[in-house]
Design an enzyme around this catalytic site. Structure first.
Site, PDB file in Angstrom:
ATOM      1  N   ASP A  83     -10.188   1.729  13.068  1.00  0.00           N
ATOM      2  CA  ASP A  83     -10.440   3.181  13.114  1.00  0.00           C
ATOM      3  C   ASP A  83      -9.307   3.881  13.843  1.00  0.00           C
ATOM      4  O   ASP A  83      -9.165   3.740  15.056  1.00  0.00           O
ATOM      5  CB  ASP A  83     -11.777   3.453  13.823  1.00  0.00           C
ATOM      6  CG  ASP A  83     -12.954   3.166  12.909  1.00  0.00           C
ATOM      7  OD1 ASP A  83     -13.890   2.479  13.351  1.00  0.00           O
ATOM      8  OD2 ASP A  83     -12.921   3.610  11.750  1.00  0.00           O
ATOM      9  N   GLY A  99     -19.947  -1.387  13.670  1.00  0.00           N
ATOM     10  CA  GLY A  99     -19.267  -1.406  14.967  1.00  0.00           C
ATOM     11  C   GLY A  99     -20.242  -1.740  16.082  1.00  0.00           C
ATOM     12  O   GLY A  99     -20.498  -2.906  16.390  1.00  0.00           O
ATOM     13  N   MET A 130      -7.527   7.298  14.951  1.00  0.00           N
ATOM     14  CA  MET A 130      -7.863   8.704  15.205  1.00  0.00           C
ATOM     15  C   MET A 130      -6.719   9.358  15.971  1.00  0.00           C
ATOM     16  O   MET A 130      -6.154   8.755  16.881  1.00  0.00           O
ATOM     17  CB  MET A 130      -9.160   8.782  16.024  1.00  0.00           C
ATOM     18  CG  MET A 130     -10.322   8.057  15.363  1.00  0.00           C
ATOM     19  SD  MET A 130     -11.811   8.094  16.377  1.00  0.00           S
ATOM     20  CE  MET A 130     -12.864   7.007  15.444  1.00  0.00           C
ATOM     21  N   MET A 164      -8.329   8.553  10.252  1.00  0.00           N
ATOM     22  CA  MET A 164      -8.969   9.813  10.593  1.00  0.00           C
ATOM     23  C   MET A 164      -7.929  10.668  11.315  1.00  0.00           C
ATOM     24  O   MET A 164      -7.967  10.870  12.542  1.00  0.00           O
ATOM     25  CB  MET A 164     -10.201   9.564  11.474  1.00  0.00           C
ATOM     26  CG  MET A 164     -11.322   8.883  10.708  1.00  0.00           C
ATOM     27  SD  MET A 164     -12.609   8.167  11.751  1.00  0.00           S
ATOM     28  CE  MET A 164     -11.877   6.551  12.042  1.00  0.00           C
ATOM     29  N   MET A 219     -18.855   8.240   4.236  1.00  0.00           N
ATOM     30  CA  MET A 219     -19.132   8.270   5.679  1.00  0.00           C
ATOM     31  C   MET A 219     -20.616   8.526   5.901  1.00  0.00           C
ATOM     32  O   MET A 219     -21.178   9.482   5.345  1.00  0.00           O
ATOM     33  CB  MET A 219     -18.298   9.359   6.352  1.00  0.00           C
ATOM     34  CG  MET A 219     -16.807   9.055   6.436  1.00  0.00           C
ATOM     35  SD  MET A 219     -16.428   7.545   7.331  1.00  0.00           S
ATOM     36  CE  MET A 219     -16.947   8.007   8.999  1.00  0.00           C
ATOM     37  N   SER A 236     -15.910  -2.756  12.697  1.00  0.00           N
ATOM     38  CA  SER A 236     -15.038  -1.758  13.329  1.00  0.00           C
ATOM     39  C   SER A 236     -14.846  -2.188  14.775  1.00  0.00           C
ATOM     40  O   SER A 236     -15.817  -2.511  15.454  1.00  0.00           O
ATOM     41  CB  SER A 236     -15.714  -0.377  13.296  1.00  0.00           C
ATOM     42  OG  SER A 236     -15.185   0.431  14.344  1.00  0.00           O
ATOM     43  N   GLY A 271     -20.631   3.853   9.505  1.00  0.00           N
ATOM     44  CA  GLY A 271     -21.228   4.659  10.561  1.00  0.00           C
ATOM     45  C   GLY A 271     -22.729   4.448  10.670  1.00  0.00           C
ATOM     46  O   GLY A 271     -23.462   4.749   9.729  1.00  0.00           O
ATOM     47  N   GLY A 272     -23.142   3.929  11.810  1.00  0.00           N
ATOM     48  CA  GLY A 272     -24.576   3.759  12.053  1.00  0.00           C
ATOM     49  C   GLY A 272     -25.205   2.621  11.288  1.00  0.00           C
ATOM     50  O   GLY A 272     -26.436   2.547  11.170  1.00  0.00           O
ATOM     51  N   GLY A 331     -21.320   4.341  17.534  1.00  0.00           N
ATOM     52  CA  GLY A 331     -22.634   4.470  18.153  1.00  0.00           C
ATOM     53  C   GLY A 331     -23.438   5.689  17.751  1.00  0.00           C
ATOM     54  O   GLY A 331     -24.430   6.028  18.386  1.00  0.00           O
ATOM     55  N   HIS A 346      -8.614   2.875   8.544  1.00  0.00           N
ATOM     56  CA  HIS A 346      -9.352   4.113   8.243  1.00  0.00           C
ATOM     57  C   HIS A 346      -8.655   5.238   8.986  1.00  0.00           C
ATOM     58  O   HIS A 346      -8.769   5.354  10.202  1.00  0.00           O
ATOM     59  CB  HIS A 346     -10.804   3.932   8.698  1.00  0.00           C
ATOM     60  CG  HIS A 346     -11.656   5.152   8.536  1.00  0.00           C
ATOM     61  ND1 HIS A 346     -12.901   5.254   9.113  1.00  0.00           N
ATOM     62  CD2 HIS A 346     -11.474   6.318   7.871  1.00  0.00           C
ATOM     63  CE1 HIS A 346     -13.433   6.417   8.799  1.00  0.00           C
ATOM     64  NE2 HIS A 346     -12.590   7.084   8.052  1.00  0.00           N
TER      65      HIS A 346
HETATM   66  C1  DX5 Z   1     -16.471   6.585  13.109  1.00  0.00           C
HETATM   67  C2  DX5 Z   1     -15.823   5.337  12.560  1.00  0.00           C
HETATM   68  C3  DX5 Z   1     -16.811   4.252  12.256  1.00  0.00           C
HETATM   69  C4  DX5 Z   1     -17.662   3.921  13.407  1.00  0.00           C
HETATM   70  C5  DX5 Z   1     -18.523   2.731  13.110  1.00  0.00           C
HETATM   71  O1  DX5 Z   1     -15.548   7.621  13.084  1.00  0.00           O
HETATM   72  O2  DX5 Z   1     -15.178   5.632  11.351  1.00  0.00           O
HETATM   73  O3  DX5 Z   1     -16.098   3.089  11.827  1.00  0.00           O
HETATM   74  O4  DX5 Z   1     -16.885   3.674  14.522  1.00  0.00           O
HETATM   75  O5  DX5 Z   1     -19.118   2.434  14.298  1.00  0.00           O
HETATM   76  P1  DX5 Z   1     -20.700   2.323  14.432  1.00  0.00           P
HETATM   77  O6  DX5 Z   1     -21.049   1.136  13.571  1.00  0.00           O
HETATM   78  O7  DX5 Z   1     -20.852   2.082  15.896  1.00  0.00           O
HETATM   79  O8  DX5 Z   1     -21.294   3.585  13.944  1.00  0.00           O
HETATM   80 ZN    ZN Z   2     -14.282   3.820  10.226  1.00  0.00          ZN
END
Ligand code: DX5
Ligand code: ZN
Length: 238
Positions: A38, A202, A40, A71, A142, A11, A181-182, A150, A69
């Site tokens: 990502d 990410g 948004m 969002m 997710m 990401s 995520g994470g 982060g 993705h």
């Molecule tokens: C969160 C995103 C993820 C996130 C991943 O809304 O969809 O892709 O940024 O980032 P890390 O790996 O830093 O959690």
């Molecule tokens: Zn994502």
């Protein structure tokens, strides 16, 4: 460069937004399998990132496949623009108000010639995917609440990931199982043992003290170890 049976999808949410083309290029050089964009809209999630023109501009800088993705509250608005921008996979959220007619949205993605992905927030039951499984090329569990990089990995999502893997296996369809995520060295083993085979990563890539290529190699090594796969022998030094 260590490989495994899972794909690493960086990401760029944590990347330098003034240099996204070069950042995507660097991910390709570092051994990434695809780029995870990502998107948004500041409405579906309390953050605002990029549009299709930015992705189209980055398209020229790398040969890696792009997945987007979404969002966003209404993914229908720009659906074809993501395909025009060079995205092979379009991932929509079951929770988006614009996905009230989810079956129709996923069908529209396929009609555009793209692969359809469905993302489920941590609070959304897996059952939301079941009625449209026949339209899915990808299912994204997710492992954080969407909106920011982060964040801490939500380990309870491993049970949902495992249930998703069982649902997919039972369907006889080829559906990529992705988590987002994470994901980091400390969490990747749990995700792949649960069944994830596409890992969105990410901040853990940017945090790694030895740089992004080492981070990707380390993740593949941990995936191999977790799956009991033969770890590629270290290159002989003599
Ligand atoms: C969160 C995103 C993820 C996130 C991943 O809304 O969809 O892709 O940024 O980032 P890390 O790996 O830093 O959690
Ligand atoms: Zn994502």
């Amino acid at each position: 460069m260590t490989q495994s049976s899972a794909a690493i999808a960086p990401s760029l949410l944590t990347a330098d937004f003034a240099r996204l083309g070069e950042e995507a290029q660097a991910m390709e050089a570092a051994g990434a399998d695809r780029i995870h964009w990502d998107v948004m809209d500041g409405s579906f999630v309390p953050n605002l990132t990029i549009g299709p023109d930015v992705v189209a501009a980055a398209r020229k800088h790398t040969a890696l496949p792009f997945e987007v993705h979404l969002m966003v509250s209404d993914p229908n608005v720009l659906l074809s623009r993501w395909v025009d921008a060079g995205c092979e996979r379009i991932i929509v959220h079951a929770e988006s108000p614009g996905c009230t007619h989810l079956h129709r949205v996923l069908g529209a993605i396929a009609e555009l010639g793209a692969r359809a992905g469905l993302a489920l927030n941590p609070g959304t039951p897996l059952s939301a995917a079941e009625p449209v499984l026949d339209l899915l090329d990808l299912l994204l569990v997710m492992t954080v609440n969407p909106g920011f990089g982060g964040q801490a990995y939500i380990k309870t999502m491993e049970a949902k990931t495992a249930a998703a893997a069982a649902m997919i296996a039972g369907s006889g369809r080829t559906v990529e199982l992705e988590v987002d995520g994470g994901i980091a060295p400390a969490t990747v083993a749990g995700a792949v043992v649960a069944g994830a085979r596409v890992l969105v990563v990410g901040s853990a890539l940017y945090r790694h003290t030895d740089g992004i290529p080492a981070a990707i190699s380390e993740l593949h090594g941990l995936i191999n170890a977790a799956l009991g796969a033969p770890v590629a022998p270290a290159l002989s030094t003599n």
